[in-house]
Design a protein around this motif. Structure first.
Motif, PDB file in Angstrom:
ATOM      1  N   VAL A 110       8.510  13.017  -2.487  1.00 21.65           N
ATOM      2  CA  VAL A 110       7.345  13.175  -3.346  1.00 21.65           C
ATOM      3  C   VAL A 110       6.855  11.932  -3.648  1.00 21.65           C
ATOM      4  O   VAL A 110       5.661  11.759  -3.908  1.00 21.65           O
ATOM      5  N   LEU A 111       7.747  11.229  -4.296  1.00 24.74           N
ATOM      6  CA  LEU A 111       7.708   9.923  -4.896  1.00 24.74           C
ATOM      7  C   LEU A 111       6.723   9.005  -3.718  1.00 24.74           C
ATOM      8  O   LEU A 111       5.763   8.322  -4.184  1.00 24.74           O
ATOM      9  N   SER A 112       7.238   9.041  -2.503  1.00 25.72           N
ATOM     10  CA  SER A 112       6.336   8.368  -1.529  1.00 25.72           C
ATOM     11  C   SER A 112       4.992   8.772  -1.189  1.00 25.72           C
ATOM     12  O   SER A 112       4.261   7.961  -1.123  1.00 25.72           O
ATOM     13  N   ASP A 113       4.968  10.036  -1.352  1.00 27.92           N
ATOM     14  CA  ASP A 113       3.510  10.612  -1.192  1.00 27.92           C
ATOM     15  C   ASP A 113       2.761  10.343  -2.230  1.00 27.92           C
ATOM     16  O   ASP A 113       1.635  10.023  -1.820  1.00 27.92           O
ATOM     17  N   ILE A 114       3.330  10.389  -3.418  1.00 25.07           N
ATOM     18  CA  ILE A 114       2.255  10.190  -4.496  1.00 25.07           C
ATOM     19  C   ILE A 114       2.045   8.694  -4.522  1.00 25.07           C
ATOM     20  O   ILE A 114       0.700   8.358  -4.536  1.00 25.07           O
ATOM     21  N   ALA A 115       2.703   7.812  -4.250  1.00 25.05           N
ATOM     22  CA  ALA A 115       2.702   6.348  -4.161  1.00 25.05           C
ATOM     23  C   ALA A 115       1.442   6.168  -3.129  1.00 25.05           C
ATOM     24  O   ALA A 115       0.432   5.271  -3.273  1.00 25.05           O
ATOM     25  N   GLY A 116       1.671   6.772  -1.941  1.00 25.12           N
ATOM     26  CA  GLY A 116       0.650   6.838  -0.777  1.00 25.12           C
ATOM     27  C   GLY A 116      -0.789   7.066  -1.210  1.00 25.12           C
ATOM     28  O   GLY A 116      -1.891   6.510  -1.073  1.00 25.12           O
TER      29      GLY A 116
END
Length: 196
Positions: A171-177
């Motif tokens: 989730v964190l990497s998705d939102i960062a992307g």
């Protein structure tokens, strides 16, 4: 009946099928490029390719613009990416590309549930801050929905089981992307405004 002469004032109606094919080719091509770029970056810097999805922002914004049609636009690219990687169905579902497929399904659903909740998601760039907040909220929802769908698929693909150690970095990497993608778009919009 006389001949049907065409004048310069006549306009040709757009071909819907051609429009959809062009969108599918463009969006699928960009998605493949982003996935391949991410793989190259992770190979060079030894990062975990399973978490950071560079195409996440593209998928969420396309779902906002095109709704459920975005699924059809991205599906050729996802299938071509799987073929290039040589995945079997179970291998694909346990990979980052499997997460891309789930997000592609869940992103339009996120906007649909927002409309069910009475949130106006119509395309209106006059209130840019509101637009970016809506897209960010939809991105968080799409990532969470994809994780729920992933856990539901556990019976079909046991290697695709979900755990907290997988969930929060995803989730964190998705939102960062998504945030990075939005920042790039904001920068492009500002450059266009300055040039005008």
């Amino acid at each position: 009946m006389g001949p049907n002469w065409k004048t310069d004032d006549d306009t040709v109606a757009p071909n819907p099928a051609r429009t959809h094919v062009l969108r599918a080719a463009t969006l699928s091509g960009i998605l493949i490029f982003l996935l391949q770029s991410h793989e190259a970056i992770c190979s060079a810097f030894d990062c975990n390719r399973d978490y950071v999805i560079l195409g996440f922002g593209l998928i969420v914004l396309s779902a906002w613009l095109y709704g459920w049609k975005s699924l059809a636009y991205f599906l050729p690219g996802i299938l071509l990416q799987a073929a290039m990687e040589g995945y079997s169905p179970s291998e694909m579902m346990s990979s980052a590309d499997g997460h891309v497929l789930l997000v592609t399904i869940c992103a339009p659903f996120a906007f649909t549930t927002m409309r069910w909740a009475g949130i106006d998601t119509e395309i209106d760039l006059s209130g840019c801050r509101r637009v970016w907040r809506l897209i960010l909220l939809a991105g968080i929802m799409a990532s969470a929905f994809a994780l729920v769908l992933r856990s539901l698929l556990w019976d079909l693909f046991p290697t695709y089981a979900i755990s907290f150690s997988i969930a929060y970095p995803t989730v964190l990497s998705d939102i960062a992307g998504l945030a990075l993608f939005m920042l790039i778009l904001i920068g492009i919009f500002k450059l266009i405004q300055q040039s005008e």
